[in-house]
Design a protein around this motif. Structure first.
Motif, PDB file in Angstrom:
ATOM      1  N   TRP A  63       0.778  -1.044  -0.074  1.00  0.00           N
ATOM      2  CA  TRP A  63      -0.026  -0.034  -0.066  1.00  0.00           C
ATOM      3  C   TRP A  63       0.913   1.050   0.073  1.00  0.00           C
ATOM      4  O   TRP A  63       0.865   2.061   0.886  1.00  0.00           O
ATOM      5  CB  TRP A  63      -1.122   0.121   1.346  1.00  0.00           C
ATOM      6  N   THR A  84      -0.908   4.628   0.477  1.00  0.00           N
ATOM      7  CA  THR A  84      -1.876   4.815   1.479  1.00  0.00           C
ATOM      8  C   THR A  84      -1.240   5.320   2.585  1.00  0.00           C
ATOM      9  O   THR A  84      -0.343   5.027   3.337  1.00  0.00           O
ATOM     10  CB  THR A  84      -2.417   3.304   1.960  1.00  0.00           C
ATOM     11  N   ASN A 128      -9.858   6.634  11.258  1.00  0.00           N
ATOM     12  CA  ASN A 128     -10.532   6.886   9.920  1.00  0.00           C
ATOM     13  C   ASN A 128      -9.359   6.268   8.947  1.00  0.00           C
ATOM     14  O   ASN A 128      -9.210   7.030   8.079  1.00  0.00           O
ATOM     15  CB  ASN A 128     -10.702   8.350   9.794  1.00  0.00           C
ATOM     16  N   SER A 141      -8.041   4.047   5.826  1.00  0.00           N
ATOM     17  CA  SER A 141      -8.578   3.693   4.549  1.00  0.00           C
ATOM     18  C   SER A 141      -8.387   2.384   4.270  1.00  0.00           C
ATOM     19  O   SER A 141      -8.733   1.512   3.619  1.00  0.00           O
ATOM     20  CB  SER A 141      -7.802   4.589   3.312  1.00  0.00           C
ATOM     21  N   VAL A 142      -7.403   1.641   5.123  1.00  0.00           N
ATOM     22  CA  VAL A 142      -6.872   0.194   5.004  1.00  0.00           C
ATOM     23  C   VAL A 142      -6.789  -0.323   6.419  1.00  0.00           C
ATOM     24  O   VAL A 142      -6.024   0.051   7.275  1.00  0.00           O
ATOM     25  CB  VAL A 142      -5.603  -0.039   4.044  1.00  0.00           C
ATOM     26  N   TYR A 175     -18.088  -3.138   9.685  1.00  0.00           N
ATOM     27  CA  TYR A 175     -18.779  -2.769   8.754  1.00  0.00           C
ATOM     28  C   TYR A 175     -20.199  -2.444   9.275  1.00  0.00           C
ATOM     29  O   TYR A 175     -20.965  -1.340   8.770  1.00  0.00           O
ATOM     30  CB  TYR A 175     -19.070  -3.399   7.561  1.00  0.00           C
ATOM     31  N   THR A 227     -16.608   3.948   6.687  1.00  0.00           N
ATOM     32  CA  THR A 227     -16.368   2.631   6.105  1.00  0.00           C
ATOM     33  C   THR A 227     -16.670   2.681   4.450  1.00  0.00           C
ATOM     34  O   THR A 227     -16.307   1.717   3.710  1.00  0.00           O
ATOM     35  CB  THR A 227     -17.095   1.317   6.781  1.00  0.00           C
ATOM     36  N   GLU A 228     -17.070   3.816   3.910  1.00  0.00           N
ATOM     37  CA  GLU A 228     -17.346   3.894   2.517  1.00  0.00           C
ATOM     38  C   GLU A 228     -16.260   3.515   1.645  1.00  0.00           C
ATOM     39  O   GLU A 228     -16.566   2.895   0.691  1.00  0.00           O
ATOM     40  CB  GLU A 228     -17.853   5.335   2.199  1.00  0.00           C
ATOM     41  N   HIS A 229     -14.888   3.721   1.959  1.00  0.00           N
ATOM     42  CA  HIS A 229     -14.055   3.410   1.276  1.00  0.00           C
ATOM     43  C   HIS A 229     -12.743   2.711   1.941  1.00  0.00           C
ATOM     44  O   HIS A 229     -11.727   2.726   1.594  1.00  0.00           O
ATOM     45  CB  HIS A 229     -13.331   4.689   0.512  1.00  0.00           C
ATOM     46  N   LEU A 230     -13.386   1.977   3.000  1.00  0.00           N
ATOM     47  CA  LEU A 230     -12.470   1.317   3.922  1.00  0.00           C
ATOM     48  C   LEU A 230     -12.249  -0.013   3.422  1.00  0.00           C
ATOM     49  O   LEU A 230     -13.165  -0.826   3.095  1.00  0.00           O
ATOM     50  CB  LEU A 230     -13.065   1.126   5.209  1.00  0.00           C
ATOM     51  N   THR A 231     -11.047  -0.703   3.415  1.00  0.00           N
ATOM     52  CA  THR A 231     -10.406  -2.002   2.803  1.00  0.00           C
ATOM     53  C   THR A 231     -10.067  -2.799   4.160  1.00  0.00           C
ATOM     54  O   THR A 231      -9.105  -2.165   4.710  1.00  0.00           O
ATOM     55  CB  THR A 231      -9.332  -1.899   1.647  1.00  0.00           C
TER      56      THR A 231
END
Length: 401
Positions: A203, A206, A325, A327-328, A351, A359-363
């Protein structure tokens, strides 16, 4: 151009080198444009870096007429670093070049509870053996990055009350190593270096991520705005000792009760399955390896235990998602080898309980670096020092003297 020139006043060879660390070949003219310095100043700085071996000429620049413009770029083989990843019951040592390419590697069963002299003595012998096998001198080794399975005061390299490391508390790790090897020693918690390794490997773009290690213990490494967060005392990310609702009466080795680690770490799962009388291949499930093997083989009780461990971990990670917050979220460690069952439990809770925007763009994914995350991260830590302005300035000063 005036603003650029002000920015690069007193620009040393080491500062110029920071531009070239990415490995991209550049001409002197390009460096003049970037820095606003004179061509003669750039030439002097480059000559110093070439003499140190940190740069090498690259002669395939595109010509606009006449002779091709000579380029220079990072020389990955100028020095080497050692990367060391200690776990509770095993350790790995690797020698890498300045881009992190592994040149030699050794792994062995090493018990961290045997104490610092035993473990670090093995490390020193292994580094020397690997250097010899590569036909390198100890002087070629510029730095050593070490990950330890417990809290570490990064600024001093001393472990701080590590629960599974008797004899290590406040031990001068850099001092011990420097009695044998004259390279700069950097020490950090193993999960922190795994976070660095995972980011580097999988990543790189990221800037906000959490790496969670689920193994004999549970911990996390936090990267926020591109920077590894260690906290005031070096224990940022120690989520294994956050209390969870399901375990309020279960004692933990830290002295408290209800800790995540006491409910969801590998030994806790093995104990739960043993007490439940669950067997795998005719034998009780007694170890973390047994738990993983039984889960991968489809043993229902093991699958359910691992899935519940994921839910427990997800309970704590839900708070992390709200606070940090990311993203990964990358899940690593030996327990993660059980596969999607652990991840499914984590995702189920994170989730469902987190705010949709968070969590909209959380992997949430299994570690892509896997069991190599620690070695990669230790190498990243060592290289960051080796190529820093301070380190290169010191090499340049030694050259001049």
């Amino acid at each position: 151009m005036v603003e650029i020139q002000k920015k690069f006043i007193g620009f040393s060879s080491a500062a110029l080198f920071q531009i070239l660390r990415d490995g991209q070949p550049r001409t002197k003219a390009e460096l003049v444009d970037i820095t606003g310095l004179s061509r003669s100043t750039i030439q002097l700085r480059i000559e110093t870096l070439l003499e140190l071996g940190l740069l090498a000429p690259v002669n395939d620049a595109v010509s606009t007429g006449g002779r091709p413009s000579a380029q220079v770029a990072l020389n990955p083989t100028a020095r080497v670093v050692a990367a060391v990843d200690f776990g509770a019951t095993q350790a790995s040592v690797a020698i890498t070049d300045l881009t992190g390419v592994i040149l030699a590697r050794t792994s062995s069963k090493i018990i961290i509870a045997d104490g610092p002299e035993t473990c670090l003595g093995w490390m020193v012998r292994t580094i020397r053996s690997e250097l010899a096998a590569l036909h390198l001198k100890e002087a070629d080794l510029i730095s050593i990055g070490i990950g330890l399975p417990g809290p570490v005061e990064h600024s001093t390299g001393r472990p701080s009350n590590p629960p599974i490391m008797p004899g290590w508390d406040d031990f001068d790790v850099p001092g011990f190593v420097n009695h044998h090897l004259k390279a700069t020693v950097l020490v950090d918690n193993d999960v922190n270096i795994m976070a660095l390794g995972e980011q580097k490997f999988a990543w790189p773009d990221t800037e906000n991520m959490v790496f969670l290690k689920a193994s004999t213990g549970i911990g996390s490494g936090i990267i926020s705005s591109g920077i590894l967060q260690r906290g005031a005392e070096g224990i940022a990310g120690d989520i294994g000792h956050v209390q969870i609702a399901r375990g309020h009466s279960v004692p933990c080795r830290c002295g408290n009760s209800g800790c995540l680690e006491a409910m969801a770490a590998g030994p806790a799962l093995a104990q739960q399955l043993t007490l439940a009388g669950v067997n795998f291949k005719g034998k009780p499930i007694a170890t973390l390896s047994d738990v993983v093997a039984a889960t991968k083989a489809g043993e229902l009780a093991a699958i359910q235990a691992v899935r519940q461990a994921g839910r427990d971990i997800g309970e704590v990670l839900t708070t992390c998602v709200s606070v940090l917050n990311p993203s990964v979220i990358a899940i690593g460690g030996s327990l993660a080898l059980a596969g999607e069952h652990l991840l499914a439990g984590v995702r189920e809770v994170v989730y469902s309980r987190s705010m949709p925007l968070a969590t909209e763009h959380l992997t949430i994914a299994q570690s892509r670096a896997g069991l190599d995350a620690g070695i990669i991260g230790a190498s990243v830590m060592a290289i960051e020092y080796a190529l820093s302005i301070e380190s290169v300035d010191a090499m340049a000063a030694a050259l001049e003297s």
